[in-house]
Design a protein around this motif. Sequence first.
Motif, PDB file in Angstrom:
ATOM      1  N   VAL A 148       0.825  -1.205   0.000  1.00 39.42           N
ATOM      2  CA  VAL A 148       0.000   0.000   0.000  1.00 39.42           C
ATOM      3  C   VAL A 148       0.858   1.252   0.000  1.00 39.42           C
ATOM      4  CG1 VAL A 148      -1.774   1.259   1.259  1.00 39.42           C
ATOM      5  CG2 VAL A 148      -1.851  -1.244   1.171  1.00 39.42           C
ATOM      6  N   PHE A 149       1.989   1.220   0.710  1.00 44.58           N
ATOM      7  CA  PHE A 149       2.801   2.430   0.823  1.00 44.58           C
ATOM      8  C   PHE A 149       3.507   2.792  -0.477  1.00 44.58           C
ATOM      9  CE2 PHE A 149       5.564  -1.106   1.834  1.00 44.58           C
ATOM     10  CZ  PHE A 149       6.751  -0.804   1.182  1.00 44.58           C
ATOM     11  N   LEU A 150       3.463   1.893  -1.491  1.00 47.63           N
ATOM     12  CA  LEU A 150       4.062   2.196  -2.788  1.00 47.63           C
ATOM     13  C   LEU A 150       3.047   2.700  -3.802  1.00 47.63           C
ATOM     14  CD1 LEU A 150       6.542  -0.786  -3.300  1.00 47.63           C
ATOM     15  CD2 LEU A 150       7.051   1.539  -2.547  1.00 47.63           C
ATOM     16  N   ILE A 151       1.770   2.473  -3.559  1.00 45.27           N
ATOM     17  CA  ILE A 151       0.748   2.829  -4.544  1.00 45.27           C
ATOM     18  C   ILE A 151       0.697   4.329  -4.766  1.00 45.27           C
ATOM     19  CG2 ILE A 151      -1.717   2.818  -5.030  1.00 45.27           C
ATOM     20  CD1 ILE A 151      -1.920   0.167  -3.624  1.00 45.27           C
ATOM     21  N   LEU A 152       0.675   5.102  -3.680  1.00 48.32           N
ATOM     22  CA  LEU A 152       0.547   6.553  -3.806  1.00 48.32           C
ATOM     23  C   LEU A 152       1.732   7.179  -4.541  1.00 48.32           C
ATOM     24  CD1 LEU A 152      -0.966   9.155  -3.281  1.00 48.32           C
ATOM     25  CD2 LEU A 152       0.082   9.230  -1.003  1.00 48.32           C
ATOM     26  N   PRO A 153       2.990   6.930  -4.126  1.00 46.06           N
ATOM     27  CA  PRO A 153       4.096   7.539  -4.876  1.00 46.06           C
ATOM     28  C   PRO A 153       4.199   7.036  -6.314  1.00 46.06           C
ATOM     29  CG  PRO A 153       4.926   6.013  -3.219  1.00 46.06           C
ATOM     30  CD  PRO A 153       3.465   6.197  -2.942  1.00 46.06           C
ATOM     31  N   ALA A 154       3.832   5.751  -6.533  1.00 45.09           N
ATOM     32  CA  ALA A 154       3.860   5.237  -7.902  1.00 45.09           C
ATOM     33  C   ALA A 154       2.827   5.950  -8.770  1.00 45.09           C
ATOM     34  CB  ALA A 154       3.605   3.733  -7.899  1.00 45.09           C
TER      35      ALA A 154
ATOM     36  N   GLY B 166       4.059   9.428  -9.483  1.00 42.53           N
ATOM     37  CA  GLY B 166       5.110   9.415 -10.493  1.00 42.53           C
ATOM     38  C   GLY B 166       4.553   9.233 -11.891  1.00 42.53           C
ATOM     39  N   LEU B 167       3.579   8.325 -12.026  1.00 43.40           N
ATOM     40  CA  LEU B 167       2.956   8.118 -13.331  1.00 43.40           C
ATOM     41  C   LEU B 167       2.223   9.365 -13.796  1.00 43.40           C
ATOM     42  CD1 LEU B 167       2.214   6.173 -15.623  1.00 43.40           C
ATOM     43  CD2 LEU B 167       0.231   5.463 -14.283  1.00 43.40           C
ATOM     44  N   ALA B 168       1.489   9.989 -12.885  1.00 45.65           N
ATOM     45  CA  ALA B 168       0.762  11.212 -13.239  1.00 45.65           C
ATOM     46  C   ALA B 168       1.720  12.331 -13.621  1.00 45.65           C
ATOM     47  CB  ALA B 168      -0.120  11.651 -12.073  1.00 45.65           C
ATOM     48  N   PHE B 169       2.836  12.424 -12.919  1.00 50.96           N
ATOM     49  CA  PHE B 169       3.824  13.465 -13.203  1.00 50.96           C
ATOM     50  C   PHE B 169       4.379  13.336 -14.613  1.00 50.96           C
ATOM     51  CE2 PHE B 169       8.327  14.790 -13.116  1.00 50.96           C
ATOM     52  CZ  PHE B 169       8.146  16.150 -12.865  1.00 50.96           C
TER      53      PHE B 169
ATOM     54  N   PRO C 259       1.522  16.014 -18.254  1.00 47.28           N
ATOM     55  CA  PRO C 259       1.970  17.049 -19.193  1.00 47.28           C
ATOM     56  C   PRO C 259       1.685  16.696 -20.650  1.00 47.28           C
ATOM     57  CG  PRO C 259       3.624  16.698 -17.506  1.00 47.28           C
ATOM     58  CD  PRO C 259       2.608  15.611 -17.336  1.00 47.28           C
ATOM     59  N   LEU C 260       1.840  15.416 -20.993  1.00 42.33           N
ATOM     60  CA  LEU C 260       1.544  14.996 -22.371  1.00 42.33           C
ATOM     61  C   LEU C 260       0.046  15.084 -22.649  1.00 42.33           C
ATOM     62  CD1 LEU C 260       3.879  11.864 -22.547  1.00 42.33           C
ATOM     63  CD2 LEU C 260       4.402  14.251 -23.057  1.00 42.33           C
ATOM     64  N   VAL C 261      -0.771  14.741 -21.643  1.00 45.05           N
ATOM     65  CA  VAL C 261      -2.222  14.871 -21.794  1.00 45.05           C
ATOM     66  C   VAL C 261      -2.601  16.331 -21.992  1.00 45.05           C
ATOM     67  CG1 VAL C 261      -4.438  14.554 -20.633  1.00 45.05           C
ATOM     68  CG2 VAL C 261      -2.676  12.781 -20.460  1.00 45.05           C
ATOM     69  N   ALA C 262      -1.966  17.219 -21.246  1.00 48.82           N
ATOM     70  CA  ALA C 262      -2.243  18.647 -21.397  1.00 48.82           C
ATOM     71  C   ALA C 262      -1.892  19.122 -22.802  1.00 48.82           C
ATOM     72  CB  ALA C 262      -1.463  19.442 -20.349  1.00 48.82           C
ATOM     73  N   LEU C 263      -0.787  18.617 -23.339  1.00 47.39           N
ATOM     74  CA  LEU C 263      -0.413  18.992 -24.703  1.00 47.39           C
ATOM     75  C   LEU C 263      -1.452  18.525 -25.712  1.00 47.39           C
ATOM     76  CD1 LEU C 263       1.649  20.068 -26.770  1.00 47.39           C
ATOM     77  CD2 LEU C 263       2.777  17.840 -26.674  1.00 47.39           C
ATOM     78  N   LEU C 264      -1.935  17.298 -25.542  1.00 46.29           N
ATOM     79  CA  LEU C 264      -2.940  16.774 -26.468  1.00 46.29           C
ATOM     80  C   LEU C 264      -4.264  17.526 -26.346  1.00 46.29           C
ATOM     81  CD1 LEU C 264      -2.262  12.942 -26.077  1.00 46.29           C
ATOM     82  CD2 LEU C 264      -1.600  14.416 -27.980  1.00 46.29           C
ATOM     83  N   LEU C 265      -4.637  17.881 -25.116  1.00 46.13           N
ATOM     84  CA  LEU C 265      -5.906  18.595 -24.928  1.00 46.13           C
ATOM     85  C   LEU C 265      -5.857  20.008 -25.478  1.00 46.13           C
ATOM     86  CD1 LEU C 265      -6.892  17.440 -21.307  1.00 46.13           C
ATOM     87  CD2 LEU C 265      -7.817  16.641 -23.493  1.00 46.13           C
ATOM     88  N   ARG C 266      -4.683  20.635 -25.441  1.00 45.77           N
ATOM     89  CA  ARG C 266      -4.572  22.006 -25.928  1.00 45.77           C
ATOM     90  C   ARG C 266      -4.258  22.082 -27.416  1.00 45.77           C
ATOM     91  NH1 ARG C 266      -3.595  26.192 -22.475  1.00 45.77           N
ATOM     92  NH2 ARG C 266      -3.788  27.379 -24.418  1.00 45.77           N
ATOM     93  N   THR C 267      -4.077  20.945 -28.065  1.00 44.41           N
ATOM     94  CA  THR C 267      -3.768  20.954 -29.495  1.00 44.41           C
ATOM     95  C   THR C 267      -4.970  21.442 -30.292  1.00 44.41           C
ATOM     96  OG1 THR C 267      -2.219  19.110 -29.257  1.00 44.41           O
ATOM     97  CG2 THR C 267      -3.077  19.552 -31.470  1.00 44.41           C
ATOM     98  N   PRO C 268      -4.793  22.428 -31.163  1.00 40.79           N
ATOM     99  CA  PRO C 268      -5.906  22.911 -32.009  1.00 40.79           C
ATOM    100  C   PRO C 268      -6.162  21.942 -33.167  1.00 40.79           C
ATOM    101  CG  PRO C 268      -3.913  24.124 -32.520  1.00 40.79           C
ATOM    102  CD  PRO C 268      -3.565  23.201 -31.379  1.00 40.79           C
TER     103      PRO C 268
END
Length: 267
Positions: free
Chosen positions: A14-20, A23-26, A30-39
């Motif tokens: 359990v103590f590894l789930i949150l940091p993992a 880390g994945l979200a980090f 940013p790549l998701v933000a790039l795709l969402l802001r793409t015109p």
Amino acid sequence: MSPPRRRGPRRIPVFLILPAGLGLAFLVLPLVALLLRTPWRELPQHLAEPAILAALRLSLLTASLATVCCILLGVPLAWLLARVEFPGRRLARALITVPLVLPPVVGGVALLLLFGRRGLIGSWLDETFGFTLPFTTAGVVVAEAFVAMPFLVIAVEGALRGADTRYEEAAATLGAGRWTTFRRVTLPLVAPGIAAGAVLCWARALGEFGATITFAGNFPGRTQTMPLAVYLALETDLEAAIVLSLILLVVSVTILASLRDRWISSP
């Protein structure tokens, strides 16, 4: 003798789930933000803009030329490191990997001190041939090759060390010379490693920024590659910067997908 017990699925600590998860979200958000802001609707229009097309063409050209240079110089260098015992081999291997950790801007400064008009070699080139590398398209190729060659050398050296040398020894006993053995036996054996290293080298050259802007400048149509165009577009046209960033993202994902079995898949 009792049969071995079957192990059930391992429980995730359990103590590894949150940091993992963080880390994945980090890494992904940013790549998701790039795709969402793409015109997306205006994407074809942006891709047809002369400035973007010029940066794209120059990037593809210089990255390809840099990769060719890296293959011509890096494959023999990798063979030397893998097959020949010589004093200082460990030091040579360490120096070859320096561009991997060296800040690219520092690499650009080092190239200026070597190939600039007052550099160690650049002054001779200027006085003898009237030829200068900095702030030219050839300078972009040199800068990209400098930062990208270690990827090729490491990949090819690893392939050479993993290749079965008995084939080369058999060719030698049958009378094949060193060049024939290298061309007919060694190169086919390590061809997958050369291909993988070349693709990584090309991708690294395509995304090079720091050494390029320091050594070659940022002149549209001559030295302005896609990463440099992204940097410039951030100040004037955010949508153009997003489109260029999307192109580089697609290239990076394509490279990783094509090499997944060799580099990032687990056994």
